[in-house]
Design a protein around this motif. Structure first.
Motif, PDB file in Angstrom:
ATOM      1  N   LEU A   1       0.860  -1.222   0.112  1.00 14.72           N
ATOM      2  CA  LEU A   1      -0.239   0.125  -0.085  1.00 14.72           C
ATOM      3  C   LEU A   1       0.869   1.177   0.263  1.00 14.72           C
ATOM      4  O   LEU A   1       0.621   2.325  -0.682  1.00 14.72           O
ATOM      5  N   HIS A   2       2.166   1.298   0.809  1.00 16.88           N
ATOM      6  CA  HIS A   2       2.781   2.506   0.690  1.00 16.88           C
ATOM      7  C   HIS A   2       3.420   2.568  -0.400  1.00 16.88           C
ATOM      8  O   HIS A   2       3.563   3.813  -0.992  1.00 16.88           O
ATOM      9  N   GLY A   3       4.124   1.570  -1.173  1.00 22.49           N
ATOM     10  CA  GLY A   3       4.463   1.607  -2.500  1.00 22.49           C
ATOM     11  C   GLY A   3       3.384   2.142  -3.475  1.00 22.49           C
ATOM     12  O   GLY A   3       3.820   3.015  -4.390  1.00 22.49           O
ATOM     13  N   LEU A   4       2.092   1.525  -3.393  1.00 24.60           N
ATOM     14  CA  LEU A   4       1.173   1.876  -4.447  1.00 24.60           C
ATOM     15  C   LEU A   4       0.812   3.453  -4.365  1.00 24.60           C
ATOM     16  O   LEU A   4       0.385   3.978  -5.443  1.00 24.60           O
ATOM     17  N   THR A   5       0.827   4.221  -3.123  1.00 23.12           N
ATOM     18  CA  THR A   5       0.629   5.602  -3.115  1.00 23.12           C
ATOM     19  C   THR A   5       1.665   6.311  -3.730  1.00 23.12           C
ATOM     20  O   THR A   5       1.535   7.515  -4.346  1.00 23.12           O
ATOM     21  N   GLN A   6       2.925   5.734  -4.106  1.00 18.51           N
ATOM     22  CA  GLN A   6       3.922   6.303  -4.620  1.00 18.51           C
ATOM     23  C   GLN A   6       4.231   5.660  -6.042  1.00 18.51           C
ATOM     24  O   GLN A   6       5.334   6.253  -6.928  1.00 18.51           O
ATOM     25  N   GLY A   7       3.187   4.988  -6.535  1.00 17.13           N
ATOM     26  CA  GLY A   7       3.110   4.454  -7.981  1.00 17.13           C
ATOM     27  C   GLY A   7       4.165   3.372  -7.864  1.00 17.13           C
ATOM     28  O   GLY A   7       4.720   2.845  -9.166  1.00 17.13           O
ATOM     29  N   ASN A   8       4.654   2.636  -6.748  1.00 19.30           N
ATOM     30  CA  ASN A   8       5.661   1.534  -6.909  1.00 19.30           C
ATOM     31  C   ASN A   8       4.883   0.359  -6.579  1.00 19.30           C
ATOM     32  O   ASN A   8       4.397   0.015  -5.469  1.00 19.30           O
ATOM     33  N   PHE A   9       4.783  -0.777  -7.578  1.00 19.23           N
ATOM     34  CA  PHE A   9       4.191  -1.786  -7.312  1.00 19.23           C
ATOM     35  C   PHE A   9       5.161  -2.926  -6.922  1.00 19.23           C
ATOM     36  O   PHE A   9       4.760  -4.131  -6.764  1.00 19.23           O
ATOM     37  N   GLY A  10       6.388  -2.521  -6.640  1.00 18.68           N
ATOM     38  CA  GLY A  10       7.680  -3.787  -6.379  1.00 18.68           C
ATOM     39  C   GLY A  10       8.202  -4.160  -7.585  1.00 18.68           C
ATOM     40  O   GLY A  10       8.159  -3.679  -8.554  1.00 18.68           O
ATOM     41  N   ASN A  11       9.270  -4.613  -7.267  1.00 19.15           N
ATOM     42  CA  ASN A  11      10.248  -5.157  -8.191  1.00 19.15           C
ATOM     43  C   ASN A  11       9.795  -6.394  -8.582  1.00 19.15           C
ATOM     44  O   ASN A  11       9.529  -7.390  -8.095  1.00 19.15           O
TER      45      ASN A  11
END
Length: 324
Positions: free
Chosen positions: A68-78
């Motif tokens: 969720l934290h990454g999603l708010t920054q447009g980051n879905f993971g590697n």
């Protein structure tokens, strides 16, 4: 109108939040990527180190909060396989799928609406009955079989069109596009026709049903009684009023073209997101799968929001209900 749109936007936000939980938990309880991605010859310490690097050593709730934290920054993971941001992997394939879906939808609209309008206005003509019979085939024939037949006839037997690949591309706005070259268009035509077949039949039959419902209304009879030209009655009174359900179908079906083009892309070797998601599922590349599914969720929610806006423009009653 503004109040209605704000309320719909808030509802859309809650839907997306709920889907993040469903998608993330659903993907993480099915299969274990460790069994596929990690060399079985590694010892226990090396195996634990790889698991930690992938972030799979944390409890599921911590993984979800990090997501969720990454999603708010447009980051879905590697990506576990490509070793780069999952969103970048998908975006690389997005233009191919997007232009294929756009081409298929344009074909469906250009063919489906005029034929449906004609069949609805003149239902007793033989040509209208032929059109409606053809639409049944569009619903009935399986996509994979039609794709194979298109390849067999137009690529193998006649040699008119290529059977696979994307063809030549041209860079425009920082993205490679096929539709800007003649070779790219020739490669796109068969898969676009294959994708458009079902959508054309759907739009055609919906348009025909809408025409037959609208022409029986009093305001159409009144327009004829006023002596208005037939073309004005059709394009101003009939077509505008039947467009509300058609707009809904076009919006939702365009989303489905993007989300469910897996079969067509696999048959024609089209390097889009559909082929990517199949490969990612086989390798249990969770970040790519989750990123793809979340993009589809956001796509459908956004399309529904745009459809709501189109409703307010096409039907004044929607605006009045919003004010009420």
């Amino acid at each position: 109108m503004v109040t209605t749109l704000i309320r719909r936007a808030i509802q859309a936000g809650f839907v997306i939040l709920a889907m993040t939980l469903i998608v993330f938990v659903g993907i993480n309880v099915i299969g274990n990527p460790v069994d596929i991605l990690i060399n079985p010859d590694l010892n226990q310490a090396e195996r634990a180190q790889v698991i930690a690097n992938l972030g799979l050593d944390k409890p599921l709730w911590q993984q979800y909060l990090s997501f969720l934290h990454g999603l708010t920054q447009g980051n879905f993971g590697n990506s576990f396989v490509y070793h780069k941001p999952a969103l970048d992997v998908i975006i690389e394939r997005l233009p191919a799928t997007l232009e294929l879906a756009l081409c298929a939808m344009v074909i469906a609209i250009v063919v489906g609406i005029p034929l449906g309008l004609y069949a609805g206005l003149y239902p007793r003509r033989i040509s209208s009955r032929i059109i409606m019979t053809g639409s049944i085939f569009g619903f009935s024939l399986p996509t994979f079989w039609v794709g194979l037949m298109l390849i067999l006839v137009f690529a193998v037997e006649l040699g008119w069109l290529p059977s696979n690949g994307r063809g030549d591309t041209v860079m425009f706005l920082g993205v490679n596009w096929s539709f800007l070259t003649a070779n790219g268009l020739s490669h796109m035509l068969l898969p676009a026709l294959n994708l458009a077949l079902f959508k054309t039949s759907l739009i055609l039959r919906l348009t025909r049903a809408g025409v037959q419902e609208v022409i029986a209304q009093d305001f159409v009879k009144f327009a004829h009684a006023k002596g208005l030209h037939e073309s004005r009655v059709i394009f101003v009174h009939v077509l505008k009023n039947l467009m509300i359900p058609v707009v809904t179908i076009i919006g939702l079906e365009f989303g489905s073209l993007i989300a469910y083009s897996v079969v067509t892309e696999s048959i024609f070797g089209w390097p889009g997101m559909g082929k990517l998601i199949i490969d990612s599922i086989n390798l249990l590349d969770r970040p790519v799968i989750v990123a793809y599914l979340m993009m589809m969720v956001i796509l459908f929610v956004s399309l529904n929001f745009i459809i709501d806006i189109c409703y307010t423009l096409l039907d004044p009653r929607v605006r009045l209900e919003g004010k009420g």
